[in-house]
Scaffold this motif. Structure first.
Motif, PDB file in Angstrom:
ATOM      1  N   GLY A  93       3.437   2.402  -3.672  1.00 29.06           N
ATOM      2  CA  GLY A  93       2.425   2.155  -4.289  1.00 29.06           C
ATOM      3  C   GLY A  93       2.027   3.301  -5.243  1.00 29.06           C
ATOM      4  N   ILE A  94       0.814   2.944  -5.975  1.00 30.86           N
ATOM      5  CA  ILE A  94       0.380   3.955  -7.011  1.00 30.86           C
ATOM      6  C   ILE A  94      -1.190   4.013  -6.333  1.00 30.86           C
ATOM      7  CG2 ILE A  94      -0.395   3.989  -9.461  1.00 30.86           C
ATOM      8  CD1 ILE A  94       1.893   2.189 -10.288  1.00 30.86           C
ATOM      9  N   ILE A  95      -1.433   5.465  -6.232  1.00 33.92           N
ATOM     10  CA  ILE A  95      -2.794   6.013  -6.073  1.00 33.92           C
ATOM     11  C   ILE A  95      -3.659   5.927  -7.363  1.00 33.92           C
ATOM     12  CG2 ILE A  95      -4.124   7.975  -5.177  1.00 33.92           C
ATOM     13  CD1 ILE A  95      -1.535   8.867  -3.651  1.00 33.92           C
ATOM     14  N   THR A  96      -4.628   4.943  -7.482  1.00 28.97           N
ATOM     15  CA  THR A  96      -5.292   4.711  -8.708  1.00 28.97           C
ATOM     16  C   THR A  96      -6.724   5.315  -8.385  1.00 28.97           C
ATOM     17  OG1 THR A  96      -3.884   3.065  -9.284  1.00 28.97           O
ATOM     18  CG2 THR A  96      -5.898   3.023 -10.376  1.00 28.97           C
ATOM     19  N   LEU A  97      -7.286   5.865  -9.628  1.00 32.93           N
ATOM     20  CA  LEU A  97      -8.576   6.333  -9.701  1.00 32.93           C
ATOM     21  C   LEU A  97      -9.208   6.007 -11.042  1.00 32.93           C
ATOM     22  CD1 LEU A  97      -8.398   9.954  -8.127  1.00 32.93           C
ATOM     23  CD2 LEU A  97      -9.946   8.113  -7.139  1.00 32.93           C
ATOM     24  N   PRO A  98     -10.520   5.633 -10.995  1.00 39.96           N
ATOM     25  CA  PRO A  98     -11.132   5.366 -12.432  1.00 39.96           C
ATOM     26  C   PRO A  98     -10.840   6.403 -13.349  1.00 39.96           C
ATOM     27  CG  PRO A  98     -12.663   5.033 -10.560  1.00 39.96           C
ATOM     28  CD  PRO A  98     -11.604   5.861 -10.020  1.00 39.96           C
ATOM     29  N   GLN A  99     -11.019   6.141 -14.515  1.00 40.20           N
ATOM     30  CA  GLN A  99     -10.320   7.051 -15.705  1.00 40.20           C
ATOM     31  C   GLN A  99     -11.569   8.284 -15.734  1.00 40.20           C
ATOM     32  OE1 GLN A  99      -8.318   6.936 -18.079  1.00 40.20           O
ATOM     33  NE2 GLN A  99      -7.482   5.202 -17.653  1.00 40.20           N
ATOM     34  N   GLY A 100     -10.919   9.512 -16.112  1.00 38.05           N
ATOM     35  CA  GLY A 100     -11.642  10.409 -15.774  1.00 38.05           C
ATOM     36  C   GLY A 100     -11.565  11.433 -14.563  1.00 38.05           C
ATOM     37  N   ALA A 121      -9.864   6.622  -3.908  1.00 33.43           N
ATOM     38  CA  ALA A 121      -8.368   6.781  -4.469  1.00 33.43           C
ATOM     39  C   ALA A 121      -7.641   5.755  -3.729  1.00 33.43           C
ATOM     40  CB  ALA A 121      -7.794   8.244  -3.828  1.00 33.43           C
ATOM     41  N   ASN A 122      -7.737   4.344  -4.276  1.00 41.24           N
ATOM     42  CA  ASN A 122      -6.800   3.269  -3.860  1.00 41.24           C
ATOM     43  C   ASN A 122      -5.429   3.164  -4.128  1.00 41.24           C
ATOM     44  OD1 ASN A 122      -9.748   2.291  -3.315  1.00 41.24           O
ATOM     45  ND2 ASN A 122      -9.833   1.462  -5.361  1.00 41.24           N
ATOM     46  N   LEU A 123      -4.901   2.485  -3.154  1.00 42.70           N
ATOM     47  CA  LEU A 123      -3.670   2.305  -3.051  1.00 42.70           C
ATOM     48  C   LEU A 123      -3.299   0.857  -3.904  1.00 42.70           C
ATOM     49  CD1 LEU A 123      -0.563   3.228  -2.278  1.00 42.70           C
ATOM     50  CD2 LEU A 123      -1.134   1.984  -0.126  1.00 42.70           C
ATOM     51  N   GLU A 124      -2.751   0.795  -5.035  1.00 44.07           N
ATOM     52  CA  GLU A 124      -2.559  -0.417  -5.735  1.00 44.07           C
ATOM     53  C   GLU A 124      -0.851  -0.511  -5.849  1.00 44.07           C
ATOM     54  OE1 GLU A 124      -4.959  -2.196  -6.522  1.00 44.07           O
ATOM     55  OE2 GLU A 124      -6.336  -0.736  -6.415  1.00 44.07           O
ATOM     56  N   HIS A 125      -0.566  -1.925  -5.986  1.00 44.61           N
ATOM     57  CA  HIS A 125       0.692  -2.475  -6.363  1.00 44.61           C
ATOM     58  C   HIS A 125       1.622  -1.898  -5.036  1.00 44.61           C
ATOM     59  CE1 HIS A 125      -0.256  -3.193 -10.395  1.00 44.61           C
ATOM     60  NE2 HIS A 125      -0.516  -1.886 -10.714  1.00 44.61           N
ATOM     61  N   ALA A 139      -0.291   9.965 -15.620  1.00 46.50           N
ATOM     62  CA  ALA A 139      -1.635   9.970 -15.794  1.00 46.50           C
ATOM     63  C   ALA A 139      -2.187  10.830 -14.589  1.00 46.50           C
ATOM     64  CB  ALA A 139      -2.352   8.628 -15.952  1.00 46.50           C
ATOM     65  N   PRO A 140      -3.422  11.514 -15.038  1.00 48.38           N
ATOM     66  CA  PRO A 140      -3.905  12.252 -13.862  1.00 48.38           C
ATOM     67  C   PRO A 140      -4.742  11.296 -12.723  1.00 48.38           C
ATOM     68  CG  PRO A 140      -4.646  13.168 -16.025  1.00 48.38           C
ATOM     69  CD  PRO A 140      -3.999  11.882 -16.344  1.00 48.38           C
ATOM     70  N   ASN A 141      -5.167  10.191 -13.083  1.00 52.74           N
ATOM     71  CA  ASN A 141      -5.685   9.019 -12.377  1.00 52.74           C
ATOM     72  C   ASN A 141      -4.828   8.080 -11.659  1.00 52.74           C
ATOM     73  OD1 ASN A 141      -5.235   7.662 -14.742  1.00 52.74           O
ATOM     74  ND2 ASN A 141      -7.201   6.303 -14.240  1.00 52.74           N
TER      75      ASN A 141
END
Length: 741
Positions: free
Chosen positions: A169-176, A151-155, A206-208
Motif C-alpha cells: 500500500g501507500i502511506i498517504t498524508l495531506p499535502q505539506g 497517515a492512512n493506508l491507501e491502495h 513525495a514526502p506525504n
C-alpha cells in the motif's frame, strides 16, 4: 462510498430475512439480486452456495406470507413465516464465520490459511482496522497515542498463497505533511520481525506518500546445503574423522543402526592396522557434538572400534542396586558388578585375581559426582565376598557403609593410623608367607582410602609418611592378598603427593573409575594423562541431564517432602568412565542406590582379619609413626615396627648403640645352648647364640638376610651358622624362613 464486497456478502441475507414481511413476492427478485451481486463481487464457492440457499428459503417464505395476507388470514401466521428466513440468514452467517478462519481475527495470526477471495477480503479488513486503530486513526483506544494521525493506508493490495502472506500500500498524508511511520512501528502493530517490513526510500517519493510492503507470513528458511557438503554420518566421518588430521585417521564408518543424525551406532574400521587410543574430545569436535553424546566400545579386533551417538543418554534412567543384588558378590574371576555400560552390558570391577592376589582400584570424582555412593557399593561387595576392609576416611562421617569395615580410621589422625595398620599387615604377611603364590589361607583385604589427597598432598601434616606407605602398599601388597582402593577428587598429580609411582601401580594393578570433576581439574591429558583414557575431560560430564533445569524451575510450594527419594533422572550421579587393564575407557554409570547398601548386609558382622601380631597390636601400631623426622627410612620389618610400637629400641638399634659390642647382648647361654668359647672367632660360636636369641625372642620366621640385618652382619656369615644349627635341630627352615625349634 458503497458497501464493500465482504459487507455485501455478510449483510445481504439479513435484508432478505425481513423482505418477506414487507415485499412479499418481490423477495424472490431480492434474492436473485443478492445472488447475482455475490457472484459479481467474486465470493467463494461455499459462500455463494450458502447465499443462494438463503435466498431460496426467504423467497419461499415471502411468497407464502403474501398469500396468507391476500386471503385475509391471520397476520401472526404471516409473521411466523419470517422465522425460517431468519434461521437461513443465521445459518449463512455461521457458514461464513466457519469458512473464515477464527485465527484470522488477531493481527498475530493474520497469516493463517490464505488463498480464497473471501478470506483475502476478510484479512484486508483486519489489516485496515489495525492500521487505523494503532497508526492513523480516526479510531483510537483510550489511553493510547496514535503513531501518526492521518497517515492512512491507501491502495491496499493483498498477496497470499500457502506459505506467504503480504500486503502492499501507500502511506498517504495531506499535502505539506511528511510520513513519520517507521518500519519498527508497523512491525510492532502486526507482531512480526522488523526485517519483514519494507518501506520505500523517501528520497525517491513525495514526502506525504511512501510505499510500504509488509510480509505477514514468510516461508520457513530452508538450509542451504552446498554441493558436495557432507550430511550423512558416513560422509561426515570421511570428511572430518577419517582424514589424516582427524581423531581416527584412516578409518571408515559402517552404520549398524540409524534413527536420526543424533541417534546412531556404527563400527569404525581401519584396514589391517590397529586404531589405537582415541581422543574423545577430538572425536566430538570432528562430529560437532558434545563429549557426553559419544560413547566408544572397543571390540576384540584392534582394527575396529564401536561408536555410539546419542540424543537421549542411554544411562539416564540408571540401574537399581536392589535389582542386581546377586551380582554384587565376587565371581570366580574376581569381578563384581559396579554399574552398567552405555551399551547396557554389566560394568564389572576386579577386586581379586585368582592365583595371584588382590587388585587395586583408582577412583576419581568431585563433589556430588557419586564417588561416595560407589565406595559404599564396593564395601557391600567386599562384605558379601568375604573380603575384610581397612577403611581410612580422613573426612569423618562421610561413608555411610563404614560399619562394614573390620577397622575404621574415621578422621584425619585415625585415617593415618589405618594406613599404618595396613602397612603392618603387609609386613606381617610377608614374614609369614614367602611363596610367590599367596595361599589365601587368610582373607583378602581391601585398604579403602577415601579423600586420599587429605593425606597425600604436600599440605597434609602426614604427607611424607602417607606417601611412603601408599607407595609401598601399591608396589608390594597384591601378592599378599591386600588391595588398595584409593579415591581422590581430581586426577591431578598433587592429589597423589606428586608420586608417579602410586598412580602407575594403581593402574597396572587393577582398574580405574573416572567420574565428574570440577571445571579445569578433570583433564586426562598432559601430566595427568592415563593410558586408555586419552582426551577425556571429566569436567565435561554435565551435572544435570538435558531439560533438568526446566524441571527444577517448576515450583512446588506444597512443603518439603521428607520421604521423597532422588530418581536417576535427577542428576548424573555415578556417570563416568570405567577403565580396566588392557582396555579403553568406556562410558558407564554406577548403580543407583535405591536402598542403603549397608541394609543389604543382612545384619552380619564385618569380615574379620586373621589373628596375627600386626592385628593384635593394631592400636599401638596405629599410633606409631613409621618414618623418621625427614620423612625417609620407612620401617622395613615387622620386628622393628613392633619394637617401635612397644616403645623399646629394636634389636638393630640396640646392637648399634651398645658400647660392649655384639657380645654384650648375647647374655648367658640358655639351657641346651652351646657355651661361648673364649677367643672363638665371631663367624663360629659367638653368632650362633645371638641367632637363637633373636629367633626365640621375635617368635616369627625370618630369612637369613633379615637375621643378618638385625644382627649387624652379612648374610654370608649367617647362612653357614644357620645350617649348623639346623643339623643340631635347634632351628628349622621352611621355604627359606628360619624359626627356632
Amino acid at each position: 462510498m458503497g458497501p464493500t464486497r465482504a459487507q455485501f456478502v455478510q449483510y445481504a441475507p439479513a435484508a432478505l430475512a425481513v423482505v418477506p414481511l414487507a415485499a412479499g413476492p418481490w423477495s424472490a427478485l431480492a434474492a436473485a439480486a443478492a445472488g447475482a451481486g455475490a457472484w459479481a463481487v467474486g465470493a467463494s464457492a461455499p459462500v455463494l452456495r450458502s447465499l443462494i440457499a438463503c435466498g431460496l428459503t426467504t423467497t419461499g417464505c415471502g411468497i407464502a406470507a403474501s398469500e396468507v395476507l391476500a386471503a385475509g388470514g391471520n397476520p401472526l401466521i404471516a409473521l411466523g413465516l419470517a422465522v425460517p428466513a431468519g434461521a437461513a440468514a443465521l445459518a449463512h452467517h455461521r457458514n461464513l464465520a466457519g469458512h473464515i478462519p477464527a485465527a484470522a481475527l488477531t493481527p498475530a495470526t493474520l497469516t493463517t490459511g490464505a488463498g480464497a477471495a473471501g478470506e483475502l477480503t476478510s484479512q484486508a479488513q483486519l489489516i485496515t482496522a489495525w492500521w487505523k486503530e494503532f497508526i492513523s486513526g480516526p479510531t483510537q483506544t483510550e489511553g493510547r497515542t496514535l503513531i501518526q494521525a492521518g497517515a492512512n493506508l491507501e491502495h491496499l493490495a493483498l498477496e497470499a498463497d500457502d506459505d506467504h502472506v503480504a500486503f502492499t500500500g501507500i502511506i498517504t498524508l495531506p499535502q505539506g505533511q511528511q510520513v513519520r511511520v517507521r518500519a519498527a512501528d508497523i512491525a510492532a502493530v502486526y507482531q512480526i520481525p522488523v526485517s519483514q517490513v519494507e518501506l520505500g526510500d523517501p528520497k525517491h517519493y513525495a514526502p506525504n506518500a511512501l510505499p510500504v510492503t509488509v510480509h505477514l507470513k514468510v516461508p520457513a528458511a530452508q538450509p542451504q546445503i552446498a554441493a558436495g557438503t557432507p550430511t550423512t554420518p558416513e560422509e561426515l566421518w570421511d570428511a572430518y574423522v577419517g582424514v589424516p588430521e582427524g581423531a581416527m585417521p584412516g578409518t571408515t564408518l559402517t552404520l549398524t543402526r540409524y534413527d536420526g543424525p543424533l541417534d546412531w551406532e556404527g563400527i569404525a574400521t581401519r584396514d589391517r592396522r590397529a586404531i589405537g587410543t582415541v581422543n574423545l574430545q577430538d572425536l566430538a569436535g570432528n562430529l560437532d557434538l558434545e563429549t557426553i553424546q559419544i560413547a566408544l566400545a572397543p571390540g576384540d579386533k584392534p582394527s575396529q572400534m564401536g561408536i555410539r551417538v546419542m540424543k537421549e543418554h542411554a544411562l539416564m534412567h540408571g540401574t537399581m542396586l536392589s535389582s542386581v543384588l546377586d551380582e554384587l558378590s565376587m565371581d570366580s574371576r574376581g569381578y563384581v558388578r559396579a554399574g552398567t555400560y552405555v551399551d547396557s552390558r554389566a560394568a564389572l570391577l576386579p577386586l581379586a585375581q585368582p592365583g595371584s592376589g588382590a587388585r587395586h582400584l583408582y577412583l576419581v570424582g568431585g563433589s556430588r559426582s557419586g564417588k561416595s555412593g560407589l565406595l559404599e557399593q564396593i564395601l557391600l561387595s567386599a562384605h558379601r565376598s568375604g573380603i575384610a576392609v581397612i577403611l581410612a576416611s580422613p573426612q569423618a562421617g562421610t561413608i555411610a557403609g563404614a560399619s562394614l569395615s573390620a577397622y575404621l580410621g574415621d578422621g584425619l589422625d585415625e585415617a593415618m593410623g589405618a594406613l599404618r595398620l595396613a602397612y603392618a599387615m603387609m609386613l606381617d604377611r610377608e614374614a609369614r608367607y614367602r611363596s610367590p603364590a599367596f595361599p589365601f589361607t587368610d582373607p583378602l583385604v581391601l585398604v579403602v582410602i577415601d579423600e586420599a589427597h587429605m593425606l597425600l598432598s604436600a599440605s597434609s601434616p602426614y604427607h611424607l609418611e602417607a606417601k611412603a606407605i601408599v607407595e609401598q602398599l601399591t608396589r608390594r601388597s597384591l601378592k599378599r592378598g591386600i588391595g588398595v582402593v584409593l579415591a581422590t577428587q581430581t586426577p591431578l598429580a598433587e592429589d597423589l603427593g606428586n608420586s608417579t609411582v602410586i598412580r602407575s601401580q594403581l593402574l597396572i594393578g587393577g582398574g580405574a573409575v573416572f567420574l565428574r570433576c570440577a571445571k579445569g581439574q578433570g583433564s586426562l591429558v598432559g601430566a595427568n594423562a592415563v593410558e586408555g583414557a586419552e582426551g577425556i575431560d571429566l569436567s565435561m560430564i554435565p551435572s544435570q541431564w538435558p531439560g533438568q533445569y526446566a524441571k527444577v524451575a517448576e515450583r512446588d510450594m506444597s512443603g518439603l517432602a521428607t520421604e521423597a527419594a532422588a530418581a536417576p533422572e535427577d542428576g548424573t550421579f555415578g556417570l563416568g568412565y570405567l577403565l580396566t587393564p588392557g582396555s579403553q575407557a568406556v562410558q558407564f554409570r554406577s548403580l543407583h542406590l535405591d536402598v542403603p547398601p549397608v541394609s543389604l548386609a543382612g545384619g552380619e558382622p564385618p569380615v574379620g582379619i586373621e589373628d596375627c601380631d600386626a592385628w593384635r597390636e593394631r592400636d599401638a601400631i596405629a599410633q606409631t609413626p613409621m618414618v623418621d623426622k625427614r620423612g625417609k627410612n620407612l620401617v622395613g620389618s615387622l620386628a622393628d615396627l613392633l619394637a617401635a610400637a612397644e616403645g623399646a629400641p629394636s634389636p638393630q638399634e640396640t646392637a648399634a648403640h651398645n658400647p660392649g659390642g655384639p657380645q654384650a647382648i648375647a647374655g648367658p647361654s640358655r639351657p641346651g645352648a652351646p657355651g661361648v668359647a673364649a677367643g672363638a672367632p665371631e663367624g663360629q660360636e659367638l653368632i650362633k647364640p645371638r641367632i637363637l636369641e633373636l629367633l626365640r625372642e621375635q617368635s616369627i620366621p625370618m630369612t637369613a638376610e633379615t637375621i643378618a640385618r638385625k644382627l649387624g652382619t652379612s648374610a654370608k656369615n649367617i647362612k653357614p651358622r644357620l645350617s649348623e644349627l639346623k643339623k643340631r635341630d635347634e632351628v628349622t627352615n621352611e621355604n627359606g624362613l628360619w624359626r627356632a625349634a
